[in-house]
Design a protein around this motif. Structure first.
Motif, PDB file in Angstrom:
ATOM      1  N   GLU A   8       0.940  -1.048   0.111  1.00 42.25           N
ATOM      2  CA  GLU A   8      -0.034  -0.116   0.060  1.00 42.25           C
ATOM      3  C   GLU A   8       0.856   1.110  -0.030  1.00 42.25           C
ATOM      4  N   VAL A   9       1.009   2.084  -1.054  1.00 40.12           N
ATOM      5  CA  VAL A   9       1.846   3.014  -1.416  1.00 40.12           C
ATOM      6  C   VAL A   9       1.385   4.203  -0.367  1.00 40.12           C
ATOM      7  N   THR A  10       2.547   4.752   0.233  1.00 40.16           N
ATOM      8  CA  THR A  10       2.140   5.873   1.227  1.00 40.16           C
ATOM      9  C   THR A  10       3.066   7.116   0.493  1.00 40.16           C
ATOM     10  N   ARG A  11       3.984   6.966  -0.182  1.00 40.72           N
ATOM     11  CA  ARG A  11       5.096   7.973  -0.784  1.00 40.72           C
ATOM     12  C   ARG A  11       5.761   7.795  -1.937  1.00 40.72           C
ATOM     13  N   VAL A  12       5.886   8.904  -2.694  1.00 39.21           N
ATOM     14  CA  VAL A  12       6.568   8.386  -3.967  1.00 39.21           C
ATOM     15  C   VAL A  12       7.767   9.274  -4.066  1.00 39.21           C
ATOM     16  N   HIS A  13       8.819   8.890  -4.357  1.00 39.94           N
ATOM     17  CA  HIS A  13      10.014  10.075  -4.536  1.00 39.94           C
ATOM     18  C   HIS A  13      10.074  10.389  -5.919  1.00 39.94           C
ATOM     19  N   ASP A  14      10.305   9.582  -6.881  1.00 38.40           N
ATOM     20  CA  ASP A  14       9.887  10.151  -8.420  1.00 38.40           C
ATOM     21  C   ASP A  14       9.359   8.993  -9.262  1.00 38.40           C
ATOM     22  N   GLY A  15       9.600   8.989 -10.733  1.00 33.55           N
ATOM     23  CA  GLY A  15       8.679   8.300 -11.370  1.00 33.55           C
ATOM     24  C   GLY A  15       9.179   6.851 -11.573  1.00 33.55           C
ATOM     25  N   ASP A  16      10.549   6.640 -10.950  1.00 36.52           N
ATOM     26  CA  ASP A  16      10.728   5.091 -10.987  1.00 36.52           C
ATOM     27  C   ASP A  16      11.040   4.586  -9.576  1.00 36.52           C
ATOM     28  N   GLY A  17      10.848   5.421  -8.478  1.00 39.10           N
ATOM     29  CA  GLY A  17      10.801   5.034  -7.137  1.00 39.10           C
ATOM     30  C   GLY A  17      11.982   5.713  -6.605  1.00 39.10           C
ATOM     31  N   PRO A  18      12.161   5.487  -5.234  1.00 37.81           N
ATOM     32  CA  PRO A  18      11.277   4.553  -4.621  1.00 37.81           C
ATOM     33  C   PRO A  18       9.854   4.795  -4.406  1.00 37.81           C
ATOM     34  N   LEU A  19       9.268   3.984  -3.905  1.00 40.28           N
ATOM     35  CA  LEU A  19       8.004   3.936  -3.718  1.00 40.28           C
ATOM     36  C   LEU A  19       8.105   3.522  -2.177  1.00 40.28           C
ATOM     37  N   TRP A  20       7.299   4.235  -1.274  1.00 40.03           N
ATOM     38  CA  TRP A  20       7.283   3.619   0.288  1.00 40.03           C
ATOM     39  C   TRP A  20       5.999   2.990   0.527  1.00 40.03           C
ATOM     40  N   CYS A  21       6.229   1.595   0.924  1.00 43.64           N
ATOM     41  CA  CYS A  21       5.042   0.828   1.242  1.00 43.64           C
ATOM     42  C   CYS A  21       4.466   1.114   2.848  1.00 43.64           C
ATOM     43  N   GLN A  22       3.355   1.036   2.988  1.00 40.95           N
ATOM     44  CA  GLN A  22       2.828   1.176   4.481  1.00 40.95           C
ATOM     45  C   GLN A  22       3.696  -0.004   5.474  1.00 40.95           C
ATOM     46  N   SER A  23       4.082  -1.240   4.888  1.00 40.38           N
ATOM     47  CA  SER A  23       4.862  -1.928   5.732  1.00 40.38           C
ATOM     48  C   SER A  23       6.185  -1.873   5.839  1.00 40.38           C
ATOM     49  N   GLY A  24       6.802  -0.707   5.177  1.00 43.18           N
ATOM     50  CA  GLY A  24       8.303  -0.331   5.168  1.00 43.18           C
ATOM     51  C   GLY A  24       8.987  -0.685   4.066  1.00 43.18           C
ATOM     52  N   GLU A  25       8.765  -1.396   3.054  1.00 40.73           N
ATOM     53  CA  GLU A  25       9.505  -1.709   2.069  1.00 40.73           C
ATOM     54  C   GLU A  25       9.672  -0.717   1.113  1.00 40.73           C
ATOM     55  N   ARG A  26      10.859  -0.528   0.231  1.00 39.81           N
ATOM     56  CA  ARG A  26      10.781   0.613  -0.675  1.00 39.81           C
ATOM     57  C   ARG A  26      11.321  -0.110  -2.061  1.00 39.81           C
ATOM     58  N   ILE A  27      10.394   0.288  -3.077  1.00 43.81           N
ATOM     59  CA  ILE A  27      10.347  -0.213  -4.204  1.00 43.81           C
ATOM     60  C   ILE A  27      10.698   0.586  -5.337  1.00 43.81           C
ATOM     61  N   ARG A  28      11.630   0.001  -6.094  1.00 46.19           N
ATOM     62  CA  ARG A  28      12.232   0.807  -7.377  1.00 46.19           C
ATOM     63  C   ARG A  28      11.405  -0.118  -8.562  1.00 46.19           C
ATOM     64  N   ILE A  29      10.807   0.877  -9.261  1.00 46.65           N
ATOM     65  CA  ILE A  29       9.820   0.210 -10.630  1.00 46.65           C
ATOM     66  C   ILE A  29      10.676  -0.531 -11.697  1.00 46.65           C
TER      67      ILE A  29
END
Length: 126
Positions: A8-29
């Motif tokens: 569940e995405v709570t924050r976006v840094h830029d267009g390819d990530g990282p995306l921050w998940c509510q559970s703490g993971e950081r995702i690079r698209i």
């Protein structure tokens, strides 16, 4: 291969990530490249694009806005394919079933990064 997880995405840094998940993971698209926040333009699109892809803060801000509109407060299904800078590189699917990587490209937030597109077995975009 690592198991699929939800984010569940709570924050976006830029267009390819990282995306921050509510559970703490950081995702690079996976498989895409977007403008970075930097004071040192230009960066370049993947070789197949053959045009300068300016990395200025306006482009990075616009890219982040476009991706934020797609993912904030959404629950993504993500398949990890790699790690990069303490982030999970993942192929993610939006709640409506679309590939997040393809959706960011279609929105104009990012471009396909051919090297990683092939490496991560991204497939085609509809």
């Amino acid at each position: 291969m690592a198991p699929v997880f939800t984010c569940e995405v709570t924050r976006v840094h830029d267009g390819d990530g990282p995306l921050w998940c509510q559970s703490g993971e950081r995702i690079r698209i996976a498989g895409v490249q977007a403008p970075d926040f930097t004071n040192a333009p230009p960066c370049r699109r993947p070789a197949a694009e053959r045009r300068a892809f300016r990395c200025d803060n306006r482009a990075a801000t616009r890219s982040r806005q476009l991706v934020s509109a797609l993912v904030l407060r959404q629950r993504l299904r993500c398949q990890p394919v790699d790690t990069s800078y303490n982030r999970i590189v993942a192929r993610c699917t939006l709640p409506d079933g679309r590939s997040l990587s393809c959706a960011t490209i279609a929105a104009g937030a990012a471009v396909r990064w051919d090297r990683y597109w092939r490496e991560y077995g991204m497939g085609g975009c509809a």
